[in-house]
Write a protein that holds these residues in place. Structure first.
Motif, mmCIF file in Angstrom:
data_model
loop_
_atom_site.group_PDB
_atom_site.id
_atom_site.type_symbol
_atom_site.label_atom_id
_atom_site.label_comp_id
_atom_site.label_asym_id
_atom_site.label_seq_id
_atom_site.Cartn_x
_atom_site.Cartn_y
_atom_site.Cartn_z
ATOM 1 N N TYR A 1 0.841 -1.200 0.000
ATOM 2 C CA TYR A 1 0.000 0.000 0.000
ATOM 3 C C TYR A 1 0.878 1.252 0.000
ATOM 4 C CZ TYR A 1 -3.278 3.601 1.303
ATOM 5 O OH TYR A 1 -4.026 4.747 1.310
ATOM 6 N N THR A 2 0.459 2.232 -0.772
ATOM 7 C CA THR A 2 1.210 3.479 -0.839
ATOM 8 C C THR A 2 0.263 4.672 -0.865
ATOM 9 O OG1 THR A 2 2.854 4.739 -2.083
ATOM 10 C CG2 THR A 2 1.308 3.447 -3.377
ATOM 11 N N GLU A 3 0.738 5.764 -0.367
ATOM 12 C CA GLU A 3 -0.003 7.032 -0.433
ATOM 13 C C GLU A 3 0.528 7.891 -1.580
ATOM 14 O OE1 GLU A 3 -1.931 8.765 2.405
ATOM 15 O OE2 GLU A 3 -2.171 6.960 3.599
ATOM 16 N N LYS A 4 1.440 7.338 -2.354
ATOM 17 C CA LYS A 4 2.019 8.062 -3.477
ATOM 18 C C LYS A 4 0.909 8.515 -4.427
ATOM 19 C CE LYS A 4 5.344 7.545 -7.238
ATOM 20 N NZ LYS A 4 6.383 6.704 -7.837
ATOM 21 N N LYS A 5 1.020 9.739 -4.892
ATOM 22 C CA LYS A 5 0.034 10.287 -5.827
ATOM 23 C C LYS A 5 0.450 9.936 -7.250
ATOM 24 C CE LYS A 5 -2.395 12.279 -2.667
ATOM 25 N NZ LYS A 5 -3.419 11.457 -2.093
ATOM 26 N N SER B 1 -4.583 3.886 -12.158
ATOM 27 C CA SER B 1 -5.375 3.403 -11.026
ATOM 28 C C SER B 1 -4.612 2.257 -10.357
ATOM 29 C CB SER B 1 -6.758 2.929 -11.473
ATOM 30 O OG SER B 1 -6.653 1.827 -12.346
ATOM 31 N N ILE B 2 -4.881 2.096 -9.074
ATOM 32 C CA ILE B 2 -4.250 1.018 -8.313
ATOM 33 C C ILE B 2 -5.352 0.118 -7.771
ATOM 34 C CG2 ILE B 2 -2.795 0.394 -6.360
ATOM 35 C CD1 ILE B 2 -1.425 3.060 -6.603
ATOM 36 N N VAL B 3 -5.179 -1.171 -7.974
ATOM 37 C CA VAL B 3 -6.101 -2.171 -7.454
ATOM 38 C C VAL B 3 -5.332 -2.966 -6.405
ATOM 39 C CG1 VAL B 3 -7.483 -4.213 -7.976
ATOM 40 C CG2 VAL B 3 -7.383 -2.314 -9.619
ATOM 41 N N TYR B 4 -5.798 -2.901 -5.171
ATOM 42 C CA TYR B 4 -5.161 -3.656 -4.092
ATOM 43 C C TYR B 4 -5.890 -4.983 -3.900
ATOM 44 C CZ TYR B 4 -2.567 0.532 -2.880
ATOM 45 O OH TYR B 4 -1.724 1.617 -2.918
ATOM 46 N N VAL B 5 -5.116 -6.021 -3.674
ATOM 47 C CA VAL B 5 -5.678 -7.346 -3.420
ATOM 48 C C VAL B 5 -5.194 -7.825 -2.062
ATOM 49 C CG1 VAL B 5 -5.856 -7.942 -5.867
ATOM 50 C CG2 VAL B 5 -3.775 -8.516 -4.622
ATOM 51 N N ASP B 6 -5.881 -8.813 -1.527
ATOM 52 C CA ASP B 6 -5.501 -9.392 -0.241
ATOM 53 C C ASP B 6 -4.116 -10.020 -0.327
ATOM 54 O OD1 ASP B 6 -7.893 -8.738 1.005
ATOM 55 O OD2 ASP B 6 -8.851 -10.626 0.418
ATOM 56 N N LYS B 7 -3.523 -10.157 0.844
ATOM 57 C CA LYS B 7 -2.267 -10.897 0.936
ATOM 58 C C LYS B 7 -2.546 -12.322 0.496
ATOM 59 C CE LYS B 7 -0.995 -8.364 5.081
ATOM 60 N NZ LYS B 7 -0.619 -8.468 6.478
ATOM 61 N N GLY B 8 -1.564 -12.955 -0.029
ATOM 62 C CA GLY B 8 -1.742 -14.357 -0.390
ATOM 63 C C GLY B 8 -1.111 -14.677 -1.723
ATOM 64 N N LEU B 9 -0.678 -15.906 -1.806
ATOM 65 C CA LEU B 9 -0.026 -16.399 -2.994
ATOM 66 C C LEU B 9 -0.928 -16.235 -4.211
ATOM 67 C CD1 LEU B 9 2.573 -17.828 -3.871
ATOM 68 C CD2 LEU B 9 1.401 -19.984 -3.516
ATOM 69 N N ASP B 10 -0.451 -15.559 -5.209
ATOM 70 C CA ASP B 10 -1.111 -15.402 -6.504
ATOM 71 C C ASP B 10 -2.388 -14.565 -6.487
ATOM 72 O OD1 ASP B 10 0.881 -16.981 -7.688
ATOM 73 O OD2 ASP B 10 -0.210 -18.823 -7.235
ATOM 74 N N SER B 11 -2.674 -13.840 -5.415
ATOM 75 C CA SER B 11 -3.879 -13.004 -5.372
ATOM 76 C C SER B 11 -3.867 -11.952 -6.480
ATOM 77 C CB SER B 11 -4.028 -12.305 -4.018
ATOM 78 O OG SER B 11 -4.280 -13.233 -3.003
#
Length: 148
Positions: free
Chosen positions: A36-40, A46-56
């Motif tokens: 996760y980043t607060e970088k503008k 766009s940034i899509v964050y996914v859960d921790k985990g192998l191959d998420s």
């Protein structure tokens, strides 16, 4: 065409954003919440964050990416999954993954894993170099800005 970046550990995010901005393409970075980043970023990113985990991140990319898109990744397995969807795939060194070269890469990865499981050692990837970055930028420019 939209550009997707397999963002976990990618050393070329800024290069992709710069060149995509020049060429007028949208960029989606898919990465774990661990990164996760607060970088503008510019509006076309766009940034899509996914859960921790192998191959998420890989599974998310496979679900989002469409025929004609471009993926930036160093993951041979992910590359093999999206090539079948009609996606172009570029490694961070500038190598383009194709149906013709991916099978040999997957086979080498498989045999390397077998050697390591048996207690053997294999060579890891070379450190990312200035030359790798130059090759990547040239290859990406050839795709995004072919007339220049």
């Amino acid at each position: 065409m939209q550009i997707f970046i397999d963002g976990d550990g990618s050393p070329v995010k800024d290069d992709v954003i710069e060149l995509a901005g020049q060429a007028g393409f949208f960029v989606t970075i898919v990465t774990s919440v661990d990164h996760y980043t607060e970088k503008k970023y510019p509006d076309f990113v766009s940034i899509v964050y996914v859960d921790k985990g192998l191959d998420s991140a890989d599974f998310k990319i496979v679900g989002l990416i469409q025929k004609g898109d471009l993926l930036i990744t160093q993951d041979y397995g992910l590359a093999s999954l999206v090539l079948g969807k009609g996606v172009r795939v570029l490694h961070q060194t500038g190598l383009e993954f194709t149906q013709q070269n991916i099978e040999n890469m997957l086979e080498a990865r498989y045999y390397g894993a077998k050697v390591r499981q048996a207690g053997g050692r294999t060579k890891g990837p070379k450190p990312y170099s200035k030359e790798d970055r130059q090759h990547f930028r040239q290859a990406l420019s050839n795709i995004l800005l072919p007339e220049q």
